[in-house]
Write a protein that holds these residues in place. Sequence first.
Motif, PDB file in Angstrom:
ATOM      1  N   TYR A   1       1.345  37.869  17.707  1.00  0.00           N
ATOM      2  CA  TYR A   1       2.502  37.068  17.344  1.00  0.00           C
ATOM      3  C   TYR A   1       2.226  35.593  17.619  1.00  0.00           C
ATOM      4  O   TYR A   1       1.387  35.236  18.459  1.00  0.00           O
ATOM      5  N   GLU A   2       2.940  34.759  16.862  1.00  0.00           N
ATOM      6  CA  GLU A   2       2.807  33.312  16.985  1.00  0.00           C
ATOM      7  C   GLU A   2       4.049  32.758  17.677  1.00  0.00           C
ATOM      8  O   GLU A   2       5.173  33.183  17.405  1.00  0.00           O
ATOM      9  N   VAL A   3       3.830  31.781  18.568  1.00  0.00           N
ATOM     10  CA  VAL A   3       4.905  31.299  19.424  1.00  0.00           C
ATOM     11  C   VAL A   3       4.887  29.777  19.465  1.00  0.00           C
ATOM     12  O   VAL A   3       3.834  29.147  19.355  1.00  0.00           O
ATOM     13  N   ARG A   4       6.089  29.227  19.643  1.00  0.00           N
ATOM     14  CA  ARG A   4       6.251  27.811  19.959  1.00  0.00           C
ATOM     15  C   ARG A   4       7.058  27.712  21.248  1.00  0.00           C
ATOM     16  O   ARG A   4       8.228  28.098  21.292  1.00  0.00           O
ATOM     17  N   SER A   5       6.424  27.224  22.292  1.00  0.00           N
ATOM     18  CA  SER A   5       7.076  27.104  23.593  1.00  0.00           C
ATOM     19  C   SER A   5       7.172  25.630  23.990  1.00  0.00           C
ATOM     20  O   SER A   5       6.309  24.816  23.619  1.00  0.00           O
ATOM     21  N   TYR A   6       8.196  25.314  24.768  1.00  0.00           N
ATOM     22  CA  TYR A   6       8.448  23.932  25.202  1.00  0.00           C
ATOM     23  C   TYR A   6       8.294  23.858  26.723  1.00  0.00           C
ATOM     24  O   TYR A   6       9.134  24.381  27.464  1.00  0.00           O
ATOM     25  N   PRO A   7       7.243  23.207  27.213  1.00  0.00           N
ATOM     26  CA  PRO A   7       7.068  23.104  28.673  1.00  0.00           C
ATOM     27  C   PRO A   7       8.202  22.344  29.352  1.00  0.00           C
ATOM     28  O   PRO A   7       8.508  22.611  30.524  1.00  0.00           O
ATOM     29  N   ASN A   8       8.824  21.411  28.652  1.00  0.00           N
ATOM     30  CA  ASN A   8       9.930  20.646  29.226  1.00  0.00           C
ATOM     31  C   ASN A   8      11.245  21.284  28.792  1.00  0.00           C
ATOM     32  O   ASN A   8      11.621  21.217  27.619  1.00  0.00           O
TER      33      ASN A   8
ATOM     34  N   GLY B   1      10.757  17.311  24.016  1.00  0.00           N
ATOM     35  CA  GLY B   1       9.334  17.067  23.845  1.00  0.00           C
ATOM     36  C   GLY B   1       8.721  17.918  22.750  1.00  0.00           C
ATOM     37  O   GLY B   1       9.396  18.628  22.003  1.00  0.00           O
ATOM     38  N   GLU B   2       7.400  17.845  22.659  1.00  0.00           N
ATOM     39  CA  GLU B   2       6.645  18.568  21.648  1.00  0.00           C
ATOM     40  C   GLU B   2       6.359  19.998  22.115  1.00  0.00           C
ATOM     41  O   GLU B   2       6.066  20.226  23.290  1.00  0.00           O
ATOM     42  N   PRO B   3       6.440  20.959  21.194  1.00  0.00           N
ATOM     43  CA  PRO B   3       6.150  22.340  21.596  1.00  0.00           C
ATOM     44  C   PRO B   3       4.651  22.602  21.708  1.00  0.00           C
ATOM     45  O   PRO B   3       3.823  21.887  21.142  1.00  0.00           O
ATOM     46  N   VAL B   4       4.324  23.640  22.436  1.00  0.00           N
ATOM     47  CA  VAL B   4       2.968  24.172  22.513  1.00  0.00           C
ATOM     48  C   VAL B   4       2.893  25.348  21.546  1.00  0.00           C
ATOM     49  O   VAL B   4       3.649  26.315  21.671  1.00  0.00           O
ATOM     50  N   ARG B   5       2.007  25.254  20.570  1.00  0.00           N
ATOM     51  CA  ARG B   5       1.866  26.318  19.571  1.00  0.00           C
ATOM     52  C   ARG B   5       0.644  27.176  19.923  1.00  0.00           C
ATOM     53  O   ARG B   5      -0.435  26.639  20.207  1.00  0.00           O
TER      54      ARG B   5
ATOM     55  N   PRO C   1       8.535  47.173  26.401  1.00  0.00           N
ATOM     56  CA  PRO C   1       9.276  46.467  25.351  1.00  0.00           C
ATOM     57  C   PRO C   1       9.317  44.959  25.519  1.00  0.00           C
ATOM     58  O   PRO C   1      10.107  44.307  24.848  1.00  0.00           O
ATOM     59  N   TRP C   2       8.488  44.401  26.392  1.00  0.00           N
ATOM     60  CA  TRP C   2       8.608  42.980  26.699  1.00  0.00           C
ATOM     61  C   TRP C   2       7.570  42.167  25.943  1.00  0.00           C
ATOM     62  O   TRP C   2       6.373  42.487  25.927  1.00  0.00           O
ATOM     63  N   LEU C   3       8.049  41.090  25.344  1.00  0.00           N
ATOM     64  CA  LEU C   3       7.188  40.166  24.611  1.00  0.00           C
ATOM     65  C   LEU C   3       6.901  38.994  25.535  1.00  0.00           C
ATOM     66  O   LEU C   3       7.799  38.224  25.885  1.00  0.00           O
ATOM     67  N   LEU C   4       5.658  38.873  25.959  1.00  0.00           N
ATOM     68  CA  LEU C   4       5.295  37.872  26.957  1.00  0.00           C
ATOM     69  C   LEU C   4       5.027  36.531  26.285  1.00  0.00           C
ATOM     70  O   LEU C   4       4.172  36.429  25.408  1.00  0.00           O
ATOM     71  N   VAL C   5       5.764  35.507  26.714  1.00  0.00           N
ATOM     72  CA  VAL C   5       5.625  34.163  26.158  1.00  0.00           C
ATOM     73  C   VAL C   5       5.697  33.161  27.301  1.00  0.00           C
ATOM     74  O   VAL C   5       6.162  33.471  28.405  1.00  0.00           O
ATOM     75  N   LEU C   6       5.237  31.952  27.025  1.00  0.00           N
ATOM     76  CA  LEU C   6       5.333  30.885  28.008  1.00  0.00           C
ATOM     77  C   LEU C   6       6.776  30.396  28.103  1.00  0.00           C
ATOM     78  O   LEU C   6       7.541  30.458  27.143  1.00  0.00           O
ATOM     79  N   ASP C   7       7.146  29.882  29.278  1.00  0.00           N
ATOM     80  CA  ASP C   7       8.439  29.203  29.420  1.00  0.00           C
ATOM     81  C   ASP C   7       8.375  27.849  28.733  1.00  0.00           C
ATOM     82  O   ASP C   7       7.404  27.115  28.907  1.00  0.00           O
ATOM     83  N   ALA C   8       9.373  27.478  27.942  1.00  0.00           N
ATOM     84  CA  ALA C   8      10.466  28.315  27.475  1.00  0.00           C
ATOM     85  C   ALA C   8      10.348  28.396  25.958  1.00  0.00           C
ATOM     86  O   ALA C   8       9.860  27.465  25.314  1.00  0.00           O
ATOM     87  N   THR C   9      10.837  29.496  25.387  1.00  0.00           N
ATOM     88  CA  THR C   9      10.665  29.761  23.960  1.00  0.00           C
ATOM     89  C   THR C   9      12.030  29.994  23.323  1.00  0.00           C
ATOM     90  O   THR C   9      12.575  31.102  23.415  1.00  0.00           O
TER      91      THR C   9
ATOM     92  N   ALA D   1       0.361  25.631  34.617  1.00  0.00           N
ATOM     93  CA  ALA D   1       1.619  25.734  33.868  1.00  0.00           C
ATOM     94  C   ALA D   1       1.676  26.988  33.001  1.00  0.00           C
ATOM     95  O   ALA D   1       2.654  27.186  32.284  1.00  0.00           O
ATOM     96  N   LEU D   2       0.661  27.828  33.071  1.00  0.00           N
ATOM     97  CA  LEU D   2       0.622  29.016  32.218  1.00  0.00           C
ATOM     98  C   LEU D   2       1.382  30.162  32.892  1.00  0.00           C
ATOM     99  O   LEU D   2       0.801  31.054  33.518  1.00  0.00           O
TER     100      LEU D   2
END
Length: 680
Positions: free
Chosen positions: A329-336, A275-279, A290-298, A238-239
């Motif tokens: 950087y710190e991120v909160r992503s939601y797998p669902n 659902g709960e985010p992934v921190r 210029p792209w900030l790479l994050v997990l889907d979806a943020t 899922a990454l």
Amino acid sequence: MKLPTPSHLPRDTRDTLFVLAVIAWVIAPLTPEIPLWCSLLSMAVMVWRGLLAWRGQPLPSKWWLLGLLALCLGATLISFKTLLGRDAGVTLVVVLLALKTLELRARRDAFVVFFLGFFLLLTHFFYSQSLLTAAAMLVALLGLLTALVNAHMPVGRPPLWQAARLAGSMALLGAPIMLLLFVLFPRVAPLWGLPGDAMTGRSGLSASMTVGNIASLALDGSVAMRVRFDGAPPPQSALYFRGPVLSYFDGRTWQARPSTLPSRWRLPADLQVTGEPVRYQVTLEPNRLPWLLVLDATPQAPVLAGKTARMTRELQWILDQPATDLLRYEVRSYPNFSHGPRQGVPGLQEYLALPDGFNPRTLQLAAEWQRDPRHAGAGNAQWVALAMQRLRSEGYRYTLDPGVYGRHSADEFWFDRKAGFCEHIASSFVILMRALNVPARIVTGYQGGEKNSVDDFWTVRQSDAHAWTEVWLEGQGWQRVDPTSAVAPGRTGTLQRLSPPRGRIAEAIFGSVNPALALNLRAAWDAVNNRWNQWVLNYTQGRQLELLKNIGFKEPDWQDLIYVLCAIVVLASLGGAAWSAWERHQQDPWLRLLQQAADKLRVAGIGFTANSTPRHMARQLLAPAPGSSPKASPQGQAWHDWLLRLETLRYARPDAGQATHFRRQLATLRNELKHLQWPH
């Protein structure tokens, strides 16, 4: 002519060769960044200078130097079209340092070489701030300090190890000051970044994708970013770290959607998460992109200092400026999550477009499926399932070496080669989907990574660069479909990765190394590099202010940093003065006065052994030189009498009750010492 051996070289020759070796060490890491002619010229000049020193031959005239300088200025101007800027400036400094060695005659010339060497040492951090670069520059710093200390040593032949030991002591004494300045001196970012200098990005991600580009990155094991999860991480499958979304296809190249589309064709993001985010925290390596790479979806903007980012309609986060330095950087992503329109809208037509005259067999395959009675009434989801089943069951392979694809890349993949890397598979899949009237697009980024067992960070490498697809389904919006997982489940479902075959030399060197040991060593090295990135390169002003908060400041700013730094410097100075006073108090004042007298005579050219007594020194001062008159000079007699009085005071020292008298007599001798001179 018989050449001298290194152990019997004159001191000037030995010192010159040592300085040349240090300069070569300083210049060597810059060779990939400066023009080839500059590297070759610098090497030739230093070899020439070394031969001149070894053979004791005279240095070239100033006309040689002026000619070489003019030639180098012209070559620099031709190479960079300017004499200004980072790359041109560094090239000129290298040239000046190399040419300066050709007029290395006096100590003054050596000091100029040392100054240029220290300056050139700093320029390495324009190009790399890695741990290896820092270690190499530390060695260079110690080498330059050793040469500088050696240049200040008196005549004779002091061994280099003695100068190196003193240089190391100086570096250790300066380390606390360096650490203090690093922690508290206000930081301005980017410290070393020069955005005006173009540099090719290393991530392999761009606003376009031509078959073959991403495949070349599978051979690159360098780190793209590091990720630390707060709590249990998602499964490796899922990454998916989202990068550019590509929807326009001209037959060979996929590109990002044009920004000039009419507003009615622009699909809203319409992102919904549950659902709960992934921190997690990401440390992104510099890539000039210029792209900030994050997990889907943020849905919320990542938290980062000094930069801002915005999310596009394709859920891609874009920085306000390229990442020219290490970025955390710190991120909160939601797998669902779900996104995109749930019902058909005009804007979806863009994701059905195919160029004329390309991939006729793929278009024919789609037409045959649509005419097949078994698939009558099939919807988008059924067409996706049918294409995935074909990939699983008809012998398609995932490979690093699929060969060069021609004009009809999808036809070759589906019918001829049946082999390819992720970009071949994703491109062919999207073309087939569009031919089946299913809106589809390509998403590029990184997939997977490996967990470092040493520090629990996930390391995402350039070899993890990946391309997958998104298809639009009625009532669901855009859904991720990774056709590569149907061809090679190990690419996305486990830590399995393809690796290039070793050559004969690499196999001979590393073939007998235990794979588990190699993995452990790699993990340890990655952990060390990560600590360097987190503690040193990513030590920003925000972390400085956070440090002040932890020691009691409510709302600190850069002025508070200056105040704290000044207070520590003042306290340290007072502490050093107190220590010096205490140390002087602990030392025998009589011995200190004797040492001052010996130092004063030593400056005049008269040396004594470490255990010389005042009487022995007095006799030595009055001893006549060979061939001279035995009559002593008035100054010599004054020194003789003063030393004997000092000795008398030592052995006629009164008891503790008469200490005041002793201190008074000692003060008298100290005052007399100030006026004593030795005849020249």
